[in-house]
Write an enzyme that holds these catalytic residues in place. Structure first.
Site, short mmCIF file in Angstrom:
data_model
loop_
_atom_site.label_atom_id
_atom_site.label_comp_id
_atom_site.label_asym_id
_atom_site.label_seq_id
_atom_site.Cartn_x
_atom_site.Cartn_y
_atom_site.Cartn_z
CG MET A 53 -4.55 -19.98 -12.63
SD MET A 53 -3.57 -21.19 -13.24
CE MET A 53 -3.66 -20.89 -15.01
N GLY A 54 -2.93 -15.67 -11.60
CA GLY A 54 -2.73 -14.58 -11.87
C GLY A 54 -1.16 -14.24 -11.43
CD GLU A 102 -7.20 -31.83 -18.48
OE1 GLU A 102 -6.92 -30.91 -19.05
OE2 GLU A 102 -7.58 -31.76 -17.31
CG HIS A 113 -6.82 -28.33 -23.54
ND1 HIS A 113 -7.01 -28.50 -22.32
CD2 HIS A 113 -5.64 -28.73 -23.50
CE1 HIS A 113 -6.04 -28.82 -21.55
NE2 HIS A 113 -5.09 -29.00 -22.19
CG ASN A 114 -10.36 -28.11 -19.92
OD1 ASN A 114 -9.28 -27.75 -20.51
ND2 ASN A 114 -10.74 -27.43 -18.90
CG ASN A 139 -10.97 -22.88 -17.38
OD1 ASN A 139 -10.43 -22.61 -18.14
ND2 ASN A 139 -10.60 -23.76 -16.08
CB SER A 197 -4.12 -25.33 -20.67
OG SER A 197 -3.98 -26.55 -20.20
NE ARG A 224 -13.42 -37.11 -15.18
CZ ARG A 224 -12.63 -36.12 -15.06
NH1 ARG A 224 -12.70 -35.32 -14.13
NH2 ARG A 224 -11.28 -36.25 -15.79
N GLY A 240 -2.42 -25.09 -15.23
CA GLY A 240 -2.54 -24.74 -14.04
C GLY A 240 -1.23 -24.04 -13.34
NE ARG A 257 -36.71 -39.82 -37.01
CZ ARG A 257 -36.51 -39.10 -37.88
NH1 ARG A 257 -36.21 -39.10 -39.42
NH2 ARG A 257 -37.00 -37.73 -37.73
CE LYS A 306 -16.81 -18.40 -8.44
NZ LYS A 306 -17.83 -18.12 -7.21
CB ALA A 307 -15.37 -18.35 -15.22
CE LYS A 311 -7.73 -24.37 -20.39
NZ LYS A 311 -8.43 -24.86 -19.32
#
Ligand code: NBP
Length: 491
Positions: A16-17, A192, A188-189, A105, A131, A289, A133, A448, A78-79, A185
């Site tokens: 990324m960098g 996704e 957003h994920n 992230n 975002s 998933r 990639g 209840r 790395k986060a 973000k």
């Protein structure tokens, strides 16, 4: 020492960098690059960055010395602890008003904390979602910066020029305060995850329900990509379905049906539970998933648990495919409605002033969920920045009404076939719940109160001397219990 030349510093020379540096360089900015393993700085300058204006630094001190004031330093590492470690190393070389930007992230509570900690020291902090990639970083990502508001004027030009552009507008705007950039973000994920699950369910229905081949399904997706579903994920799905292995079989049919996840979908679902917001579609996408991941158990179950006999479809196939397109569209509208509801609730709780039209605009390009649809969401919030729900916007209200009959037919048919549609179904359940003036929570409240004296409120119009308005009421349902009620609080 010579005058500082760097417009911005970047720490973290991984995929990324490096790509973001080259992108910023193309846009005319001088970037100073640094990495924990400093040999990577030399490698980068000698290879990918050769012939560019990019400068290298071999220490944090050198990096800071090479930057113009106020210094702007973006971390793409790395986060987690690595971000805090770099902030600590930077602090001695920074001055009042300098800006540290975390483009990794990171989880938003960390960005809330870091904003507070740095502001207390006279520094500024920005947590920015990045975002798209590798490809996005190189040619234009979606950038979602939030944090110290005073930092925005100083970084705006670099960010907006580096970001993807759609119709001449940058996919980057100021999101809001403290951790809001990383929060957005995260949502957003999550969205996704939802979009991907919906597409997977449509594929399953076409394949196992209608018995259509991968190459024909690819054609259907290609057609859909010219209409309301026009988006990156639909486009790549068509490409994936057309991709054959060397023996001519679609490669996708040879991929193990166990989905991985890195956590941001789960974070969104947890944030939704914490906020008490019904973000059901993202939740179902995460759980789908999880269910996919227990492949071996599913194989065993498939041997001993029978579903219905799957009858071949006797209706109008093209009509059903059109219905499916509408089901996907309507479910997507619900998912984004829920995502924006979540952001609104959190903004209320954390006193963030979120820029909803800007958020939709940021997602229109440069990221995985980019789509034409996000242009319609942008318009909805531009028309009314305080829009309570996307379903109250004329455009989406009409769209969901139009889609409704086909959406219901698709889910009904899938249920009869025994094909799971967790995302389609939860979207419709939410829709039916949301549009219901009365839901059966009256009975829940009665239960209840019956077993735990948790009390209830009276329905408007049904008041009487025993059922008093705006009062927590407890009824002795059995004649055996006492009249003492439990204290009322919401978890
Ligand atoms: P990675 O997430 O693989 O991180 C590599 C970088 O982190 C290297 O510079 C490495 O330095 C540094 N680093 C690590 Br690992 N541990 C460190 C530590 N303890 N202290 C200091 N530095 C450390 O790189 P990436 O895939 O380019 O992603 C960068 C950030 O952007 C991440 O937060 C990622 O989640 C996020 N992101 C990635 C994508 C994507 O598609 N890859 C997309 C959007 C966002 P070293 O070279 O010395 O080991």
């Amino acid at each position: 020492m010579s005058a500082p030349v760097g417009d911005i510093g970047l720490i973290g020379l991984a995929v990324m960098g490096q790509n973001l540096i080259l992108n910023m360089n193309d846009k005319g900015f001088t970037v100073v690059a640094y990495n924990r393993t400093t040999s990577k700085v030399d490698d980068f300058l000698a290879n990918e960055a050769k012939g560019t204006k990019v400068q290298g630094a071999h220490s944090i001190q050198e990096l800071c010395a090479k930057l113009k004031r106020p210094r702007k330093i973006i971390l793409l590492v790395k986060a987690g602890p690595a971000v805090d470690s770099f902030i600590q190393q930077l602090e001695p070389y920074l001055e009042k008003g300098d800006i540290v930007i975390d483009g990794g992230n990171s989880h938003y509570p960390d960005s809330i904390r870091r904003t507070k900690e740095l502001e207390a020291k006279g520094l500024l902090f920005v947590g920015s979602g990045v975002s798209g990639g590798e490809e996005g970083a190189r040619h234009g990502p979606s950038l979602m910066p939030g944090g110290s508001t005073a930092a925005w004027p100083a970084i705006k030009e670099i960010f907006q020029k580096t970001a993807a552009q759609v119709n001449g507008e940058p996919c980057c705007d100021w999101v809001g305060e403290t951790g809001s950039g990383h929060y957005v973000k995260m949502v957003h994920n999550g969205i996704e995850y939802g979009d991907m699950q919906l597409i997977a369910e449509a594929y399953d229905i076409l394949k196992r329900g209608l018995g259509i081949s991968e190459s024909e399904i690819a054609d259907i997706f290609t057609t859909w990509n010219k209409g309301v579903l026009d988006s990156f994920l639909i486009e790549i799905t068509a490409n994936i379905l057309k991709f054959n292995d060397d023996d001519g079989e679609p490669l996708v049919t040879k991929i193990l049906d166990k989905a991985g996840q890195k956590g941001t979908g789960k974070w969104t679902a947890i944030a939704a539970l914490d906020a008490g917001t019904a973000v059901t579609l993202i939740g179902e996408a995460v759980f789908a998933r999880c269910l996919s991941a227990i492949k071996e158990e599913r194989v065993r179950a498939s041997k001993v648990i029978n579903g219905p006999q799957r009858e071949s479809f006797r209706g109008d196939k093209q009509q059903f495919i059109d219905d499916l397109e509408q089901a996907l569209y309507a479910s997507k509208i619900i998912s984004y409605t829920q995502g924006f509801m979540l952001m609104r609730e959190t903004a209320k709780e954390l006193s963030w002033n979120l820029n909803y039209a800007g958020i939709a605009r940021m997602w229109r390009g440069g990221c995985i969920i980019k789509s034409v649809f996000l242009g319609d969401i942008t318009s909805a919030y531009e028309k009314n920045k305080d829009l309570e729900s996307l379903l109250f916007d004329d455009f989406f209200n009409k769209a969901v009404h139009k889609a409704q009959p086909g959406w219901r037919r698709v889910i009904a048919q899938a249920v009869l076939w025994g094909i799971p549609t967790p995302a389609f179904s939860t979207a419709l359940a939410f829709f039916d719940g949301y549009r219901s003036e009365v839901v059966p929570a009256n009975l829940l409240q009665a239960q209840r109160d019956y077993f735990g004296a948790h009390t209830f409120r009276v329905m408007p119009g049904k008041e009487n001397p025993r059922l008093v308005k705006d009062r927590d009421i407890h009824i002795n349902w059995t004649g055996r219990g006492g009249n003492v009620s439990a204290s009322s609080y919401s978890a």
